[in-house]
Design a protein around this motif. Sequence first.
Motif, PDB file in Angstrom:
ATOM      1  N   THR A  88       0.839  -1.182   0.000  1.00 56.15           N
ATOM      2  CA  THR A  88       0.000   0.000   0.000  1.00 56.15           C
ATOM      3  C   THR A  88       0.880   1.240   0.000  1.00 56.15           C
ATOM      4  O   THR A  88       2.109   1.143  -0.038  1.00 56.15           O
ATOM      5  CB  THR A  88      -0.944  -0.007   1.228  1.00 56.15           C
ATOM      6  N   ASN A  89       0.261   2.422   0.010  1.00 55.12           N
ATOM      7  CA  ASN A  89       1.068   3.627   0.146  1.00 55.12           C
ATOM      8  C   ASN A  89       1.392   3.851   1.621  1.00 55.12           C
ATOM      9  O   ASN A  89       0.742   3.306   2.508  1.00 55.12           O
ATOM     10  CB  ASN A  89       0.364   4.839  -0.479  1.00 55.12           C
ATOM     11  N   ILE A  90       2.406   4.653   1.870  1.00 59.77           N
ATOM     12  CA  ILE A  90       2.921   4.797   3.228  1.00 59.77           C
ATOM     13  C   ILE A  90       1.919   5.482   4.156  1.00 59.77           C
ATOM     14  O   ILE A  90       1.839   5.179   5.349  1.00 59.77           O
ATOM     15  CB  ILE A  90       4.281   5.543   3.206  1.00 59.77           C
ATOM     16  N   GLU A  91       1.082   6.396   3.615  1.00 58.91           N
ATOM     17  CA  GLU A  91       0.075   7.060   4.435  1.00 58.91           C
ATOM     18  C   GLU A  91      -0.931   6.064   5.000  1.00 58.91           C
ATOM     19  O   GLU A  91      -1.295   6.118   6.182  1.00 58.91           O
ATOM     20  CB  GLU A  91      -0.664   8.130   3.609  1.00 58.91           C
ATOM     21  N   THR A  92      -1.387   5.150   4.157  1.00 54.86           N
ATOM     22  CA  THR A  92      -2.330   4.130   4.612  1.00 54.86           C
ATOM     23  C   THR A  92      -1.679   3.214   5.640  1.00 54.86           C
ATOM     24  O   THR A  92      -2.301   2.822   6.632  1.00 54.86           O
ATOM     25  CB  THR A  92      -2.832   3.304   3.411  1.00 54.86           C
ATOM     26  N   ALA A  93      -0.409   2.874   5.418  1.00 55.49           N
ATOM     27  CA  ALA A  93       0.296   1.987   6.348  1.00 55.49           C
ATOM     28  C   ALA A  93       0.403   2.609   7.745  1.00 55.49           C
ATOM     29  O   ALA A  93       0.273   1.911   8.753  1.00 55.49           O
ATOM     30  CB  ALA A  93       1.681   1.664   5.810  1.00 55.49           C
ATOM     31  N   ILE A  94       0.626   3.916   7.811  1.00 55.53           N
ATOM     32  CA  ILE A  94       0.729   4.584   9.117  1.00 55.53           C
ATOM     33  C   ILE A  94      -0.568   4.440   9.902  1.00 55.53           C
ATOM     34  O   ILE A  94      -0.561   4.253  11.121  1.00 55.53           O
ATOM     35  CB  ILE A  94       1.089   6.071   8.919  1.00 55.53           C
ATOM     36  N   LYS A  95      -1.694   4.500   9.203  1.00 56.84           N
ATOM     37  CA  LYS A  95      -2.990   4.407   9.875  1.00 56.84           C
ATOM     38  C   LYS A  95      -3.363   2.962  10.210  1.00 56.84           C
ATOM     39  O   LYS A  95      -3.908   2.667  11.273  1.00 56.84           O
ATOM     40  CB  LYS A  95      -4.065   5.042   8.991  1.00 56.84           C
ATOM     41  N   LYS A  96      -3.061   2.018   9.297  1.00 55.59           N
ATOM     42  CA  LYS A  96      -3.493   0.629   9.485  1.00 55.59           C
ATOM     43  C   LYS A  96      -2.476  -0.225  10.241  1.00 55.59           C
ATOM     44  O   LYS A  96      -2.854  -1.170  10.938  1.00 55.59           O
ATOM     45  CB  LYS A  96      -3.787  -0.013   8.121  1.00 55.59           C
ATOM     46  N   TYR A  97      -1.194   0.075  10.072  1.00 58.53           N
ATOM     47  CA  TYR A  97      -0.140  -0.761  10.666  1.00 58.53           C
ATOM     48  C   TYR A  97       0.879   0.121  11.400  1.00 58.53           C
ATOM     49  O   TYR A  97       2.080   0.076  11.107  1.00 58.53           O
ATOM     50  CB  TYR A  97       0.558  -1.588   9.587  1.00 58.53           C
ATOM     51  N   PRO A  98       0.427   0.927  12.359  1.00 59.16           N
ATOM     52  CA  PRO A  98       1.336   1.899  12.992  1.00 59.16           C
ATOM     53  C   PRO A  98       2.523   1.263  13.714  1.00 59.16           C
ATOM     54  O   PRO A  98       3.631   1.806  13.672  1.00 59.16           O
ATOM     55  CB  PRO A  98       0.421   2.643  13.969  1.00 59.16           C
ATOM     56  N   LYS A  99       2.323   0.120  14.363  1.00 59.71           N
ATOM     57  CA  LYS A  99       3.429  -0.522  15.083  1.00 59.71           C
ATOM     58  C   LYS A  99       4.522  -0.966  14.123  1.00 59.71           C
ATOM     59  O   LYS A  99       5.714  -0.816  14.413  1.00 59.71           O
ATOM     60  CB  LYS A  99       2.911  -1.717  15.884  1.00 59.71           C
ATOM     61  N   LEU A 100       4.108  -1.510  12.981  1.00 61.77           N
ATOM     62  CA  LEU A 100       5.075  -1.981  11.988  1.00 61.77           C
ATOM     63  C   LEU A 100       5.843  -0.809  11.383  1.00 61.77           C
ATOM     64  O   LEU A 100       7.069  -0.867  11.215  1.00 61.77           O
ATOM     65  CB  LEU A 100       4.343  -2.769  10.896  1.00 61.77           C
TER      66      LEU A 100
END
Length: 460
Positions: free
Chosen positions: A143-155
């Motif tokens: 995914t894009n990095i913005e979505t990852a920050i919201k969905k997978y913040p720990k990772l």
Amino acid sequence: MKNNIVPNKEYQYGFSDKHTNMFSLEKGLSIDVIKKISKIKKEPKWMLNIRLKAYQTFLKLKNPEWGPKLDFINFNDYIYYASPTKINPKWEEIPVKIKETFKRLNVQEIDAKFLSGTNNQYDSESIYHQVIKELQAKKVIFTNIETAIKKYPKLVKKYFSKLVPYHDNKYAALNTAVWSGGSFIYVPKNVQLTKPLQAYFRINTKSVGQFERTLIIVDEGAKMHYTEGCTAPIYDKNNLHAAVVEVFVAKNAKARYSTIQNWSDNVLNLVTKRCLCETNATMEWIDGNLGSKLNMKYPATILKGDYANAKCISIAIAHRGVIQDAGAKMIHIGKHTRSQIISKSIAHNGGNATYRGLVNITKDATNSYADVQCDTLILDSISKTDTIPTEIISNHTSFLKHEAKVTDLDKEKMFYLNSRSINKNAAKHLLVLGFIEPFVDELPMEYAVELNRLLKIDLE
């Protein structure tokens, strides 16, 4: 000149779709600009704090003292955020003009035929993202990095800015302060992807800066291939591209990162790419550099684990008005580690092509091996090339091999091809293709065909 577009019939991707951005900040860099970017993206506070710390570091850091001079860059001449749409739009919400741009770039067709998924960026935002169901079933995250920050913040928090910290260099600090867009990939343990994942980065707006952030994690025993393409219109003002790439390859895993950079000749390309390899991990950089006014890029691999392997095969093609300052870095830390750098540079019509590389075999990296091959082909008497290697061996059981040569076109081979009714331009093209064969052989077929076409246009 019309609408500040500089005509160039030989650069196929130099068009602008003249789309007006939905939202664009004014030129200039400040704390207020950084806060606005963070607010637009609805980021958590921890990310804004990283941005602000990076900005303060950026103000303190100087341009590198080695390489091409960068003091001419006025950071207030650039737009640091420009979006054609809202964040994470659906494809049906994308303006027709932008859809036509990506149709002309042939991105969707390639995705459908050859790829497992694609992430396409237009100026500062991802506008098209597609992943096949097979990846979702295997729990691959793309995914894009913005979505990852919201969905997978720990990772994201675990890996973001850990391999390329914001104080690493001035342009890494700039990227960390104003980053927007880019890819986030996580491949779970023992998942091996058979088709590449792709990102395509398109700059469209005059004087815009593009600062994508790519973060790739390949877990133990996993395997993946990521490909990347870049184009931009030709303007009478420079565009600034300063990306950061962090790749983490775990034990027994393998990653390949292939780039065909085809920027227009008004782009300043100042990129930091770095990989960390654990025990018995493998990293491969396949790095193609065509175009850009000034390109400084040195994909780096840290061979941390024992028996880790890395390879970087690159080409850099410089014509008049283009400075290619490129190479690779290999840092051996683990025992029995191996690395290979193959650099092919071509300078013609007054171009400037420089190889700049580093191999550092540390004291504890015993029984390690490094191989460096730097070859340059100069096609005329007005072009320039330099080879600037730095090589350090700090133990007595390791071995480093270095080979470098500068040549021109083989006159006997040219005569032979001409005698077989092959004209001068076609013969030159064939000999150049033979020169860069080690690079072309590593590309997927559709990329090799495209490179062949681009090279022919560039040489003629």
